[in-house]
Structure formats: C-alpha cells, structure tokens
Design a protein around this motif. Structure first.
Motif, PDB file in Angstrom:
ATOM      1  N   SER A 161       0.831  -1.202   0.000  1.00  0.00           N
ATOM      2  CA  SER A 161       0.000   0.000   0.000  1.00  0.00           C
ATOM      3  C   SER A 161       0.865   1.251   0.000  1.00  0.00           C
ATOM      4  CB  SER A 161      -0.937  -0.002   1.207  1.00  0.00           C
ATOM      5  OG  SER A 161      -0.215   0.266   2.385  1.00  0.00           O
ATOM      6  N   GLY A 164       2.085   2.436  -3.917  1.00  0.00           N
ATOM      7  CA  GLY A 164       1.247   3.329  -4.707  1.00  0.00           C
ATOM      8  C   GLY A 164       1.600   4.776  -4.457  1.00  0.00           C
ATOM      9  N   GLN A 190      -5.258   7.578  -3.936  1.00  0.00           N
ATOM     10  CA  GLN A 190      -4.864   6.287  -3.360  1.00  0.00           C
ATOM     11  C   GLN A 190      -5.852   5.838  -2.298  1.00  0.00           C
ATOM     12  OE1 GLN A 190      -2.333   3.928  -3.702  1.00  0.00           O
ATOM     13  NE2 GLN A 190      -2.289   4.883  -5.690  1.00  0.00           N
ATOM     14  N   VAL A 192      -7.941   3.352  -2.042  1.00  0.00           N
ATOM     15  CA  VAL A 192      -7.870   1.926  -1.688  1.00  0.00           C
ATOM     16  C   VAL A 192      -6.606   1.666  -0.865  1.00  0.00           C
ATOM     17  CG1 VAL A 192      -7.801  -0.403  -2.595  1.00  0.00           C
ATOM     18  CG2 VAL A 192      -9.135   1.336  -3.752  1.00  0.00           C
ATOM     19  N   GLY A 193      -5.496   2.258  -1.320  1.00  0.00           N
ATOM     20  CA  GLY A 193      -4.236   2.082  -0.595  1.00  0.00           C
ATOM     21  C   GLY A 193      -4.365   2.574   0.835  1.00  0.00           C
ATOM     22  N   ASN A 314      -4.259  -2.624  -6.614  1.00  0.00           N
ATOM     23  CA  ASN A 314      -4.127  -1.180  -6.464  1.00  0.00           C
ATOM     24  C   ASN A 314      -2.798  -0.713  -7.028  1.00  0.00           C
ATOM     25  OD1 ASN A 314      -4.676   1.448  -5.375  1.00  0.00           O
ATOM     26  ND2 ASN A 314      -3.158   0.971  -3.802  1.00  0.00           N
ATOM     27  N   THR A 318      -2.397   1.705 -10.263  1.00  0.00           N
ATOM     28  CA  THR A 318      -1.684   2.976 -10.087  1.00  0.00           C
ATOM     29  C   THR A 318      -0.529   3.083 -11.079  1.00  0.00           C
ATOM     30  OG1 THR A 318      -2.172   2.746  -7.749  1.00  0.00           O
ATOM     31  CG2 THR A 318      -0.632   4.472  -8.368  1.00  0.00           C
TER      32      THR A 318
END
Ligand code: SF4
Ligand code: SF4
Lengths: 326, 208
Positions: A161, A164, A190, A192-193, A314, A318
C-alpha cells in the motif's frame, strides 16, 4: 553548534514529547472507551483524571519484577527493551513540520525514509516474539507465534500500500512525499491504498480487532502474560508509541502531513500534523470500542485472500495510470 | 458463514462505529459514589441497632427470639436476670451479651419482625467496610444506641415502614482497634456448646 549536540537536544525534546503524548494517549483511550461504554473513565487522580498516567507509572515501577523459573533470563529481560527501542527509533526520521524556508522539522532527514521506517518497524516484532518465546510458558509462546504469522501476512499488504504512494510522489523521502501532496492529498488518488494501510496498521500494532497476539479470551494476556511491573510497562509504552507511529505515517503518506487543508494556513503546519495524528489515534480507539476480535483463521484469510490481492491490484492500476498519464 | 458475511460487510462495521460514537454523548448513569450517594428506598435494610425506651432503659429483654428466627444464624444472645439495683430493661431479663455477625447476616429483617419489644431494628446504613473479620461481629456496645440518642420509631409505626436510624451506632466505637477487636471464634464456641445441648449457665463477665 556541533551536529551531535544538535541531534542530542532534538532527541531529548522529541523523547519528552513522545512519552508525554503516549501518557495522554493512554488516558484518552481509557476515557474514550469509558464514554463509549457509558462510564466516566478514570477521574479520581487529579482534576479530570489528568494525573492518572503519573499514578500508573508509579504503580508499575513499584511492582515486583518477576521472572518465571522456566524463562530464558537474558532474552526475557531484553525483549521489552527491543520493543521499546524500535518503537522510539522510528521517530528519528519522522518529520513533523516545515519552517517557512523549507527546512523540515526532524532529527534526521533520510532520503529513503519510508524504507527505513518499514525496516525498523518490522524489527519491532522481535520484542514480542522473543518475549513470548523466552517466557517459557504456553500462552506467551502461542501469542508470539501468532504475532509472527500476523506480522508477516500484514506487513506485505502494508508495504504494497506504500508503493502506490511512492509511485505518485516519485520519491522515498518523507518530506518529499509530503511536499508532493501540496495540491491534493494522496488519500484521494490512493483511496484503496489508504484503506489497506489503515487496516494493516491496526494489525501491525496488535490493536483490537486484530489483537490476537494478546487475546485475553483464549491466551490470558498473550505474549506479556508473564511480564509484570516495569517490563510490562515497557511493552505497554511500545504498543502506544507504535500506535502513534502508524498514525504519523498515515498522516504523512495519505493525509498531506503538515499541509493545511482548504488553505487554512493561519494555523501552523505542526498543529495540523498533530490534529491529523490525533484524529487517527481517536479512530483506533473508536475501532477498539466497537469491533469484536477476529477469529485467528479469519484474520489470516482476510490478510492473504483480501488485503494482499487488493493491494497488488491497487499497485498495478496505479502504475498503469501513472505510466499513461505521466 | 453468517459472521463471514459481516466481516466483509463495511455497512455493518460503519453502523457499529456510529453506535459507539453516539454512545459517547449519552448521559452516563454513573454516580460518583463517595462524593454523591444513591438515594435508597426508605425500606432499605442495613446495619442493625438496638434501641432504648425514652427513660434510657434497653428495650431488649434477652428473649432470643431474634436469634432463633435468624435464617443465617447471625445473632447470638445471652440473657441474664435484671438485678433490682441495676435494672437494664423494664422486663425480668436483659441481654447480657448481644452480638450480630454482619458478615453472616443476609439483611432479611426477620429479627426486626420477630422482636416482641421492637428492640432490634435495621437502619439504612450500609457502609460497614473494615479491615478485620473480627470487626464485623458487632457487640452490644456498638449496636445499642447511646442513652441520649432518642427513641426512634418502632418499625410498624414508621410511615411506609421507614427504618428508624438514630444515626449514632457507627460513632460509638472505632472498629479497627486491634485491642478491642472481637475474636471471631468466640461466637463459634458458644454455638458449639449450644449445639451440644449444654445451657450456658455461667454468667458472662460483666459488661464494661
Ligand atoms: S436481618 Fe436477617 S439475617 Fe440479619 S440478623 Fe436479622 S434475621 Fe439474621
Ligand atoms: S432483640 Fe428483641 S427478639 Fe432479640 S433478644 Fe432482644 S427482645 Fe428478644
């Protein structure tokens, strides 16, 4: 001023700040948990319970320091210090703000800051792991085995995470990442991250609902079952300092660090930083008051089957978007 | 599978979070005890006291009804004859020793109901905490109200059955004084002797 003196002074100030915020984070947690359970929380020591941390510290220091007969004495005594040391050493590179001339407020400014934080952070598990193993008793051993497994599975998703953010910012230095968020915070591109980070951070710090490591319902107190007095206190401090750390990282990576939102620049950047960290701390306490503990296999399944694929996806998305839009 | 559904259901988690957040601002029912005390019902059963008549004579006539009715076996009474020159009670007999083990007592109020002279009553006092087991055996010195404390009201005459608290019992004696602490075994011996069917004929030592 020679460099070593400057670093020493900065470290002492920072140590004081971190220890004080630990003490009051603990008080705040007990108060907030109390309020959410319709209790007033600690309110007897000093006005509004404000001297409670001092009373707790005195109590822990006066308690007997026990070592079980079956324990490995050296590791048993060392483990709390490993936890504490790694928890504190992260603060050497966390920047808290920037002066008008662009000078960041940090003890050391490392250009691979985020990698260093990950590296030091993952050392913290040794304290828990060795402490549980060296106690020479069943429950702590189970707790530390769990902690190892949990750390490995959640550390992966957590690192992914971060990536990203690193792709978007194009740098691994923490102040570089914050400066890259001057226009918009990375929580937007970001999202989702950010969610993955917040979830894995709870698991990394062994907080509810992921506190399988010290699950009272089945493991008495998990890895610190045998610890008492000051050594227990050190584990306790380490847990809260880790909480502060992950809140700081979340603020730096996803919520713009000391950048003011909506151009409210009349409040200094440091204050914004503190406010954002405090919000995160509150969020973790709030989670603890709300969610029940997960079952161990579900925790593992959630980490490997949901968070890790999601983090990978993700990252890929990205990377593609950044590659195409440049 | 039901709980797995909830684990992956962010809506449920958000709902839970909103509930706990709302609870932060609810009114808390806590009473900060030593500084503020709960208002008990007027019929609350607490610590006992032995009352007197208006002329200062003890009401208790040493009949042992309270001790026989007590379901917890908490009361020990040893009666004695009144002597003409030192009448303790208006009747023939008085209680030479009177002890209640407040740790055994279940505060049922049967003693109060059984007493023919309304001597033993339960007051609303409930703060009896102490450091020694022996201190929970309240003897006559601590149960009997002082002569100037007034008469109070017999249980049946009280409005709504409010127990009369003359308010003096706990002030009579310090309970933690080691020298005047009461050994918990004294009562046990008496009960054993009674059990063996031996009447205690020996007059106990005179009260101070
Ligand atoms: S209140 Fe009940 S238990 Fe207590 S002494 Fe009286 S009769 Fe016994
Ligand atoms: S308190 Fe009442 S019931 Fe008990 S011995 Fe005295 S007179 Fe009898």
């Amino acid at each position: 001023m020679p460099l070593w003196l400057e670093v020493l002074i900065k470290s002492v100030i920072l140590l004081f700040v971190v220890v004080t915020s630990f003490a009051y984070a603990m008080l705040a947690e007990r108060k907030i948990l109390g309020w959410m359970q319709l209790r007033p929380g600690p309110n007897r020591v000093g006005p509004w319970g404000l001297l409670q941390p001092a009373a707790d510290a005195a109590k822990l220091m006066l308690k007997e320091d026990l070592t079980p007969e079956t324990a490995d004495p050296l590791l048993y005594k060392l483990a709390p210090f490993i936890s504490l040391l790694t928890a504190f050493s992260v603060y050497a590179i966390i920047p808290f703000g920037a002066s008008a001339s662009g000078q960041t407020w940090a003890i050391g400014n490392v250009n691979a800051g985020i990698l260093l934080i990950l590296a030091i952070g993952s050392l913290g598990v040794y304290g828990i792991c060795l402490g549980g193993w060296a106690s020479g008793s069943k429950y702590p051993l189970l707790g530390s085995v769990r902690s190892t497994a949990q750390m490995i599975s959640y550390e992966l998703a957590m690192s992914l995470s971060f990536v990203g953010v690193l792709i978007l910012a194009g740098t691994t230095s923490l102040d570089g990442i914050v400066n890259a968020q001057a226009r918009w915070w990375f929580v937007l591109p970001q999202f989702v991250g950010c969610i993955i980070y917040v979830i894995t951070a709870v698991a990394e710090t062994n907080r509810a609902p992921f506190d399988l490591v010290e699950a009272e319902t089945e493991l008495v107190a998990g890895f610190h079952t045998e610890y008492s007095g000051l050594r227990f206190g050190l584990f306790f401090i380490a847990e809260y300092v880790n909480m502060l750390t992950v809140s700081c990282i979340a603020t730096l990576l996803f919520f713009g660090g000391w950048n003011a939102p909506l151009h409210l620049t009349f409040i200094p950047g440091v204050a914004w930083f503190v406010i954002k960290v405090a919000c995160f701390m509150f969020f973790y306490m709030w989670l603890r008051a709300t969610l029940p503990r997960l079952r161990y296999d579900r925790l593992m399944a959630f980490g490997w089957k949901v968070l890790l694929p999601l983090a990978t996806l993700n990252l890929v998305v990205t990377a593609i978007v950044v590659a195409y839009t440049g | 599978m039901a709980s797995r559904k909830h684990l992956y259901n962010p809506g449920a988690i958000l709902k839970g979070l909103s509930i706990t957040f709302g609870f932060m601002f609810r009114k808390r029912p806590t009473i900060p005890y030593p500084s503020r005390k709960k208002q008990h019902s007027p019929r609350f059963h607490g610590l006992h006291e032995l009352r007197r008549y208006a002329d200062g004579k003890e009401r208790c006539i040493g009949c042992e009804l309270c001790s026989s009715v007590c379901p917890a076996n908490a009361i020990t009474v040893i009666g004695a004859e009144n002597s003409p020159d030192d009448r303790r009670s208006p009747g023939e007999r008085y209680a030479a020793r009177y002890e209640i083990d407040e740790l055994r007592c279940i505060f049922c109020g049967m003693c109060e109901e059984a007493c023919p002279t309304d001597a033993i009553v339960l007051t609303p006092r409930f703060e009896m905490a102490d450091y020694r087991r022996g201190s929970f055996i309240y003897d006559k010195d601590r149960l009997l109200v002082p002569p100037d404390a007034g008469v109070g009201m017999p249980p049946d005459d009280r409005p709504g059955g409010i127990p009369g608290d003359l308010g003096r019992v706990a002030e009579i004696k310090s309970t933690t004084d080691v020298d005047s602490g009461y050994s918990a075994t004294w009562r046990g011996e008496i009960l054993k002797t009674q059990h063996e069917g031996l009447a205690i004929l020996k007059k106990p030592e005179a009260e101070k």
